[in-house]
Scaffold this motif. Sequence first.
Motif, mmCIF file in Angstrom:
data_model
loop_
_atom_site.group_PDB
_atom_site.id
_atom_site.type_symbol
_atom_site.label_atom_id
_atom_site.label_comp_id
_atom_site.label_asym_id
_atom_site.label_seq_id
_atom_site.Cartn_x
_atom_site.Cartn_y
_atom_site.Cartn_z
ATOM 1 N N GLY A 33 18.700 5.934 -18.171
ATOM 2 C CA GLY A 33 18.533 4.346 -18.676
ATOM 3 C C GLY A 33 19.442 4.361 -20.509
ATOM 4 O O GLY A 33 19.285 3.840 -20.727
ATOM 5 N N THR A 34 18.708 5.271 -21.210
ATOM 6 C CA THR A 34 19.242 5.233 -22.261
ATOM 7 C C THR A 34 20.712 5.173 -22.881
ATOM 8 O O THR A 34 20.983 4.510 -23.586
ATOM 9 C CB THR A 34 18.773 6.764 -22.888
ATOM 10 O OG1 THR A 34 16.979 7.140 -22.726
ATOM 11 C CG2 THR A 34 18.829 6.641 -24.838
ATOM 12 N N ASP A 68 17.027 -5.046 -21.440
ATOM 13 C CA ASP A 68 16.620 -3.686 -20.705
ATOM 14 C C ASP A 68 15.810 -3.997 -19.990
ATOM 15 O O ASP A 68 14.694 -4.357 -19.974
ATOM 16 C CB ASP A 68 16.221 -3.367 -21.854
ATOM 17 C CG ASP A 68 15.330 -2.144 -21.743
ATOM 18 O OD1 ASP A 68 15.182 -0.908 -20.447
ATOM 19 O OD2 ASP A 68 15.307 -0.797 -23.150
ATOM 20 N N GLU A 76 12.357 -0.896 -16.796
ATOM 21 C CA GLU A 76 10.920 -1.524 -16.045
ATOM 22 C C GLU A 76 10.266 -2.147 -14.968
ATOM 23 O O GLU A 76 9.538 -2.253 -14.235
ATOM 24 C CB GLU A 76 9.895 -1.368 -16.869
ATOM 25 C CG GLU A 76 10.093 -0.259 -18.305
ATOM 26 C CD GLU A 76 9.269 0.027 -19.506
ATOM 27 O OE1 GLU A 76 7.990 -0.978 -19.653
ATOM 28 O OE2 GLU A 76 8.762 0.660 -20.462
ATOM 29 N N SER A 126 17.087 1.982 -15.441
ATOM 30 C CA SER A 126 16.383 3.760 -15.675
ATOM 31 C C SER A 126 16.024 3.620 -14.314
ATOM 32 O O SER A 126 15.050 3.443 -13.513
ATOM 33 C CB SER A 126 15.225 3.597 -16.395
ATOM 34 O OG SER A 126 15.074 5.684 -16.500
ATOM 35 N N LYS A 172 9.724 5.774 -13.168
ATOM 36 C CA LYS A 172 10.160 4.385 -12.716
ATOM 37 C C LYS A 172 10.135 3.782 -11.636
ATOM 38 O O LYS A 172 9.696 4.659 -10.828
ATOM 39 C CB LYS A 172 11.487 4.498 -13.320
ATOM 40 C CG LYS A 172 12.081 4.701 -14.152
ATOM 41 C CD LYS A 172 11.326 3.971 -15.682
ATOM 42 C CE LYS A 172 10.775 3.527 -17.120
ATOM 43 N NZ LYS A 172 11.705 4.280 -17.658
HETATM 44 C C1 LIG Z 1 12.534 4.342 -19.012
HETATM 45 C C2 LIG Z 1 13.197 3.236 -20.175
HETATM 46 C C3 LIG Z 1 14.368 3.480 -21.074
HETATM 47 C C4 LIG Z 1 15.316 4.504 -20.358
HETATM 48 O O1 LIG Z 1 15.317 5.681 -19.811
HETATM 49 P P1 LIG Z 1 15.746 6.685 -19.012
HETATM 50 O O2 LIG Z 1 16.304 6.900 -17.996
HETATM 51 O O3 LIG Z 1 14.370 7.395 -19.708
HETATM 52 O O4 LIG Z 1 16.895 7.190 -20.734
HETATM 53 C C5 LIG Z 1 15.064 2.567 -21.604
HETATM 54 N N1 LIG Z 1 14.084 1.406 -21.679
HETATM 55 C C6 LIG Z 1 12.931 1.608 -21.558
HETATM 56 C C7 LIG Z 1 11.874 -0.179 -21.632
HETATM 57 C C8 LIG Z 1 12.277 2.167 -20.271
HETATM 58 O O5 LIG Z 1 10.922 2.011 -20.383
#
Ligand SMILES: *Cc1c(COP(=O)(O)O)cnc(C)c1O
Length: 385
Positions: A79-80, A176, A179, A200, A205
């Motif tokens: 997700g990043t 974003d 979640e 993500s 998740k």
């Molecule tokens: C989990 C999360 C991310 C990042 O996701 P990853 O897959 O762990 O890199 C970004 N933003 C929020 C709000 C998250 O909870």
Amino acid sequence: MRTEKNGLGNIESTFSSFGYKNKFKIPLYKPLLNGNELRYVSQCITTNWVSSQGSFVEKFEKNFSKYVGTKYASSTCNGTTALYLSLLALGIGKGDEVIVPDLTFVSTATSVIHAGAKPVFADIDEKTLNIDPQDIRKKITKKTKAIIPVHLYGRPAQMKEIIELAQEYDLKVIEDSAESHGAKIGNKKAGSFADLGIFSFYGNKIMTTGEGGMVVSNNEELIAKVNLLKNHGMKPNNKYWHEVVGYNYRMTNIQAALGLAQLEKIEEKISLKRKIANNYKKLFSETNLTLPSEDKGTKNVYWLYWVMLKNKNALELIKKLAFSGIETRTFFYPLSSMPIFGKQKKQVNSHKVFQKGLCLPSFPSITYEEQQEVASKIIGLINQS
Ligand SMILES: *Cc1c(COP(=O)(O)O)cnc(C)c1O
């Protein structure tokens, strides 16, 4: 054990105190892998397609965009990177400011720094925990280029107000939705409101590919940029000719196989999460705790159910619960409290809720008896103090 002073009092990391891989009797989260996961992953192995070249990747992207209600989707390794690629696709970089909520997972803000821009923290609404549109307005400057609202813990942010603000000031929006798979405002799902949405699929998740992410959009050009950048900047129809300096942020066929199976059962997972929320709500109905809620006409998917205490001893409670084998967690530290972001103005509401709030075991397969145990321990401990 690590102890830090950062304006929030002495904070001991609950993870390091009790051991990261400690086996809690009732953990905060674990994935539910009860569909075609094993079958699809086995297919990757028996067919030899394990890299990002396999056919599950395209299938997963297609089905996921259909689920969210956007025209396009591009899978990523997490997700990043989905956030980072979205910022790059929008051309955000040096000299730009991006407004993010002060209460979120760190990568909402670190991805902005990686893109060369500056994250600017907006305060949250105490009741929803989501970014406050009125505070966004206060944080807009001549340098502001984008807003990244987060649907925190599964509750949809005020997208209508945020999109209107963005139009008024000619700003881009990245949603974003890491979640909030399946959360809704009206008939539209989280991730489909903005220029780009990201998800993500980390192990804890709502749906998972182990590690994984997705960028969704209705804008073909933006998705083409994401695709180009995540694949070494390589021209789609000219192998080994590189248009830009790119990255390798692709999703593998094995991840996509998991994702496809998880997506087939997303509605089951979401209805379990909503049932868990409803159970907790009833179990805590006689207490003075503040609980999550849902705005009329919206759907909260309750990624993590939380409670807020009247006073400020969430950390004490978390430690005591851990000794009883129940894993809970503080809210995210307010980003403005962390030295990695330099000197920042303290956001009032995010600091206030941080000290009072804790996230409870919320994994989809939690039993009612386990929820009862969590609730009765919490109620017992707050009545004691
Ligand atoms: C989990 C999360 C991310 C990042 O996701 P990853 O897959 O762990 O890199 C970004 N933003 C929020 C709000 C998250 O909870």
